[in-house]
Design an enzyme around this catalytic site. Sequence first.
Site, mmCIF file in Angstrom:
data_model
loop_
_atom_site.group_PDB
_atom_site.id
_atom_site.type_symbol
_atom_site.label_atom_id
_atom_site.label_comp_id
_atom_site.label_asym_id
_atom_site.label_seq_id
_atom_site.Cartn_x
_atom_site.Cartn_y
_atom_site.Cartn_z
ATOM 1 N N ASP A 1 19.643 7.352 1.083
ATOM 2 C CA ASP A 1 19.236 6.115 0.425
ATOM 3 C C ASP A 1 18.812 5.113 1.501
ATOM 4 O OD1 ASP A 1 18.910 3.803 -1.021
ATOM 5 O OD2 ASP A 1 20.987 3.665 -1.697
ATOM 6 N N SER B 1 2.222 6.374 2.885
ATOM 7 C CA SER B 1 2.569 5.512 4.020
ATOM 8 C C SER B 1 3.067 6.285 5.240
ATOM 9 C CB SER B 1 3.615 4.476 3.588
ATOM 10 O OG SER B 1 3.117 3.679 2.540
ATOM 11 N N ASP C 1 9.303 0.072 -0.313
ATOM 12 C CA ASP C 1 8.422 0.412 -1.420
ATOM 13 C C ASP C 1 9.185 1.243 -2.450
ATOM 14 O OD1 ASP C 1 6.286 1.076 -3.034
ATOM 15 O OD2 ASP C 1 5.575 2.670 -1.722
ATOM 16 N N HIS D 1 11.461 4.142 1.516
ATOM 17 C CA HIS D 1 11.177 4.979 0.348
ATOM 18 C C HIS D 1 9.873 5.715 0.618
ATOM 19 C CE1 HIS D 1 13.997 1.971 -1.155
ATOM 20 N NE2 HIS D 1 14.300 2.818 -2.120
ATOM 21 N N HIS E 1 -1.673 -0.206 1.328
ATOM 22 C CA HIS E 1 -2.088 0.474 2.555
ATOM 23 C C HIS E 1 -3.125 -0.312 3.349
ATOM 24 C CE1 HIS E 1 -0.512 4.348 0.519
ATOM 25 N NE2 HIS E 1 0.417 3.781 1.259
#
Length: 315
Positions: free
Chosen positions: A168, A122, A189, A42, A19
């Site tokens: 996905d 995130s 990620d 992700h 981050h």
Amino acid sequence: MFSYRHAFHAGNHADVLKHTVLIATLDHLLEKEAALTVVDTHAGAGLYRLDGDYAGTSGEAAEGILRLLAPKPAAAVTPPAQVATKKIAKSVDAALAPALQRYLDVVRAFNPNGGARVYPGSPFITQHLLREHDKLKLFELHPTDSRTLSANIAQLEAGRQIAVLHEDGFGSATKFLPPPSRRALVLMDPSYEIKSDYARVLDFTAEALKRFATGTYAIWYPIIPRPEAHDLPRRLKTMATKAGKSWLHATLTVKSSKLLTTDSGETKRPGLPASGMFLINPPYTLKALLQPALEQTKDLLAQDRHAAFSLDSGG
């Protein structure tokens, strides 16, 4: 496939690295007026309670964000250069590098009463920094985390700025590339709980670069005793070099990766010892900004004498 839950690891040293780099990258990209699209392949649940059952079980935040937020000795305070921001109230910590100070200020913005009961993932860090005309595309396949993410994002009332997709990310995120504005940051990620995640990162990045060669791509990965983990940054470097693209590779190690021996004679792994961030087409200012931040982070989060960091670039 769905055993991994980031709630157990929120705010750990890997999140600090990821981050800090993410915020520094976004700050640079948002200096231009043209709209920015951020794709998070992700996304996780988006927000995490550090005083909840998941984070409390692992205790990893105590060796990450909570250690950074611990009070500093008053005599050590030297105000750092201030970093301009429109949305975050500033604070001054003991002689912190601007990129590390900026990261802590973002986390504090989610905890107005002090401390760190809430840790932003995130998606929420990104949305916090984006402007009204920017876009955020969030992919999360885990059924529970996807529902939690959708509920958390709904509270923002951000309208069409944010899209949450129960898909996905490696399979369908490239459909947003290139965006209409021709400016994008793609964050990868995955959990890496299965070895095929490493190959899928490489395949996705290669396809994304074909579709949108000028996008910025940021990949987090764990540094663990697994050949795929050590091969990933080497192959990403080769990919970027062959494509004629610049790259930056940052790593943070907080402890030894050697097996531990308990009093009963059993051996166990020490938990995640290190992680890395690999960027293709990074901001040209990023390396100089991260150098002092990573050096300080290594010193502040060190768990033994093996703590270290590295920062390389090319292209």
